[in-house]
Design a protein around this motif. Structure first.
Motif, PDB file in Angstrom:
ATOM      1  N   GLY A  66      49.106  46.000  49.732  1.00  0.00           N
ATOM      2  CA  GLY A  66      48.301  46.876  50.577  1.00  0.00           C
ATOM      3  C   GLY A  66      48.356  46.481  52.034  1.00  0.00           C
ATOM      4  O   GLY A  66      49.037  45.537  52.424  1.00  0.00           O
ATOM      5  N   SER A  67      47.610  47.187  52.857  1.00  0.00           N
ATOM      6  CA  SER A  67      47.639  46.942  54.299  1.00  0.00           C
ATOM      7  C   SER A  67      46.595  45.939  54.764  1.00  0.00           C
ATOM      8  O   SER A  67      46.588  45.537  55.925  1.00  0.00           O
ATOM      9  CB  SER A  67      47.448  48.269  55.049  1.00  0.00           C
ATOM     10  OG  SER A  67      46.183  48.813  54.711  1.00  0.00           O
ATOM     11  N   ARG A  68      45.709  45.530  53.838  1.00  0.00           N
ATOM     12  CA  ARG A  68      44.714  44.509  54.193  1.00  0.00           C
ATOM     13  C   ARG A  68      44.136  43.907  52.922  1.00  0.00           C
ATOM     14  O   ARG A  68      44.179  44.523  51.854  1.00  0.00           O
ATOM     15  CB  ARG A  68      43.610  45.094  55.059  1.00  0.00           C
ATOM     16  CG  ARG A  68      42.805  46.151  54.387  1.00  0.00           C
ATOM     17  CD  ARG A  68      41.868  46.886  55.353  1.00  0.00           C
ATOM     18  NE  ARG A  68      40.866  47.605  54.604  1.00  0.00           N
ATOM     19  CZ  ARG A  68      39.629  47.173  54.387  1.00  0.00           C
ATOM     20  NH1 ARG A  68      39.229  46.040  54.893  1.00  0.00           N
ATOM     21  NH2 ARG A  68      38.793  47.877  53.684  1.00  0.00           N
ATOM     22  N   VAL A  69      43.602  42.699  53.070  1.00  0.00           N
ATOM     23  CA  VAL A  69      42.892  42.041  51.972  1.00  0.00           C
ATOM     24  C   VAL A  69      41.423  42.044  52.385  1.00  0.00           C
ATOM     25  O   VAL A  69      41.053  41.381  53.357  1.00  0.00           O
ATOM     26  CB  VAL A  69      43.394  40.602  51.746  1.00  0.00           C
ATOM     27  CG1 VAL A  69      42.666  39.964  50.566  1.00  0.00           C
ATOM     28  CG2 VAL A  69      44.899  40.560  51.551  1.00  0.00           C
ATOM     29  N   PRO A  70      40.572  42.811  51.703  1.00  0.00           N
ATOM     30  CA  PRO A  70      39.179  42.931  52.141  1.00  0.00           C
ATOM     31  C   PRO A  70      38.426  41.605  52.050  1.00  0.00           C
ATOM     32  O   PRO A  70      38.775  40.730  51.251  1.00  0.00           O
ATOM     33  CB  PRO A  70      38.594  43.966  51.183  1.00  0.00           C
ATOM     34  CG  PRO A  70      39.507  44.008  50.018  1.00  0.00           C
ATOM     35  CD  PRO A  70      40.850  43.558  50.487  1.00  0.00           C
ATOM     36  N   ALA A  71      37.402  41.460  52.869  1.00  0.00           N
ATOM     37  CA  ALA A  71      36.554  40.269  52.828  1.00  0.00           C
ATOM     38  C   ALA A  71      35.989  40.120  51.424  1.00  0.00           C
ATOM     39  O   ALA A  71      35.491  41.078  50.839  1.00  0.00           O
ATOM     40  CB  ALA A  71      35.429  40.383  53.845  1.00  0.00           C
ATOM     41  N   GLY A  72      36.125  38.945  50.846  1.00  0.00           N
ATOM     42  CA  GLY A  72      35.646  38.685  49.500  1.00  0.00           C
ATOM     43  C   GLY A  72      36.548  39.255  48.420  1.00  0.00           C
ATOM     44  O   GLY A  72      36.232  39.147  47.239  1.00  0.00           O
ATOM     45  N   GLY A  73      37.671  39.843  48.804  1.00  0.00           N
ATOM     46  CA  GLY A  73      38.559  40.481  47.834  1.00  0.00           C
ATOM     47  C   GLY A  73      39.854  39.723  47.623  1.00  0.00           C
ATOM     48  O   GLY A  73      40.071  38.648  48.186  1.00  0.00           O
ATOM     49  N   LYS A  74      40.716  40.322  46.808  1.00  0.00           N
ATOM     50  CA  LYS A  74      42.009  39.728  46.484  1.00  0.00           C
ATOM     51  C   LYS A  74      43.095  40.790  46.598  1.00  0.00           C
ATOM     52  O   LYS A  74      42.817  41.978  46.469  1.00  0.00           O
ATOM     53  CB  LYS A  74      42.021  39.178  45.055  1.00  0.00           C
ATOM     54  CG  LYS A  74      41.068  38.044  44.821  1.00  0.00           C
ATOM     55  CD  LYS A  74      41.126  37.577  43.387  1.00  0.00           C
ATOM     56  CE  LYS A  74      40.111  36.460  43.157  1.00  0.00           C
ATOM     57  NZ  LYS A  74      40.135  35.993  41.774  1.00  0.00           N
ATOM     58  N   ALA A  75      44.309  40.334  46.798  1.00  0.00           N
ATOM     59  CA  ALA A  75      45.476  41.212  46.783  1.00  0.00           C
ATOM     60  C   ALA A  75      46.608  40.472  46.090  1.00  0.00           C
ATOM     61  O   ALA A  75      46.728  39.246  46.212  1.00  0.00           O
ATOM     62  CB  ALA A  75      45.891  41.605  48.195  1.00  0.00           C
ATOM     63  N   THR A  76      47.432  41.209  45.367  1.00  0.00           N
ATOM     64  CA  THR A  76      48.558  40.623  44.661  1.00  0.00           C
ATOM     65  C   THR A  76      49.851  41.154  45.247  1.00  0.00           C
ATOM     66  O   THR A  76      49.986  42.357  45.475  1.00  0.00           O
ATOM     67  CB  THR A  76      48.494  40.950  43.157  1.00  0.00           C
ATOM     68  OG1 THR A  76      47.272  40.427  42.626  1.00  0.00           O
ATOM     69  CG2 THR A  76      49.671  40.345  42.409  1.00  0.00           C
ATOM     70  N   PHE A  77      50.777  40.258  45.510  1.00  0.00           N
ATOM     71  CA  PHE A  77      52.096  40.592  46.029  1.00  0.00           C
ATOM     72  C   PHE A  77      53.129  40.094  45.027  1.00  0.00           C
ATOM     73  O   PHE A  77      52.985  39.007  44.468  1.00  0.00           O
ATOM     74  CB  PHE A  77      52.330  39.909  47.380  1.00  0.00           C
ATOM     75  CG  PHE A  77      51.314  40.290  48.416  1.00  0.00           C
ATOM     76  CD1 PHE A  77      51.530  41.381  49.237  1.00  0.00           C
ATOM     77  CD2 PHE A  77      50.139  39.570  48.568  1.00  0.00           C
ATOM     78  CE1 PHE A  77      50.597  41.744  50.193  1.00  0.00           C
ATOM     79  CE2 PHE A  77      49.204  39.915  49.508  1.00  0.00           C
ATOM     80  CZ  PHE A  77      49.425  41.007  50.337  1.00  0.00           C
ATOM     81  N   VAL A  78      54.173  40.876  44.802  1.00  0.00           N
ATOM     82  CA  VAL A  78      55.251  40.478  43.901  1.00  0.00           C
ATOM     83  C   VAL A  78      56.571  40.725  44.611  1.00  0.00           C
ATOM     84  O   VAL A  78      56.780  41.790  45.182  1.00  0.00           O
ATOM     85  CB  VAL A  78      55.205  41.278  42.574  1.00  0.00           C
ATOM     86  CG1 VAL A  78      56.378  40.897  41.677  1.00  0.00           C
ATOM     87  CG2 VAL A  78      53.885  41.057  41.850  1.00  0.00           C
TER      88      VAL A  78
END
Length: 120
Positions: A66-78
């Protein structure tokens, strides 16, 4: 792809414990796979398709977090790369994490081949 190459899939989960969203530069590469003693960059994997959306999510060779990782959130990249079979015994990964305060120095992880699991 013939039997002389392996597909190596890398997964990076970024957890944002800060108070503001972390921007992710579009089309940036958060991970770069390197192989062999001279740390050559792996070739990109292209041309795979899956029968169902569930299979695609499970086996995805690339995922944009995604274009951002929200505060307190997670993002996964592969990210996935093709590595010669004879070069797969020595792997490294360069990780370039998103930051809110300018550029961050990338991390280089060596000995990654010890973490590789074979799947079919």
């Amino acid at each position: 792809m013939d039997g002389s190459q392996r597909v190596v899939r890398l997964t990076l989960e970024v957890s944002n414990q800060g108070g503001e969203a972390l921007p992710v530069v579009p089309s940036s590469r958060e991970m770069t796979l390197l192989w062999g003693p001279n740390r050559q960059e792996a070739d990109p994997v292209t041309g795979y398709s899956y029968d169902t959306p569930a299979e695609e999510r499970r086996k995805a060779l690339t995922v944009d977090g995604g274009s951002r990782v929200p505060a307190g959130g997670k993002a996964t990249f592969v990210e996935s790369g093709l590595v010669p079979v004879d070069g797969a015994g020595e792997l490294a990964v360069v990780v370039d994490l998103p930051a809110t305060d300018g550029l961050r120095e990338p991390f280089t992880f060596t000995g990654v081949e010890k973490l590789v699991k074979t799947v079919r």
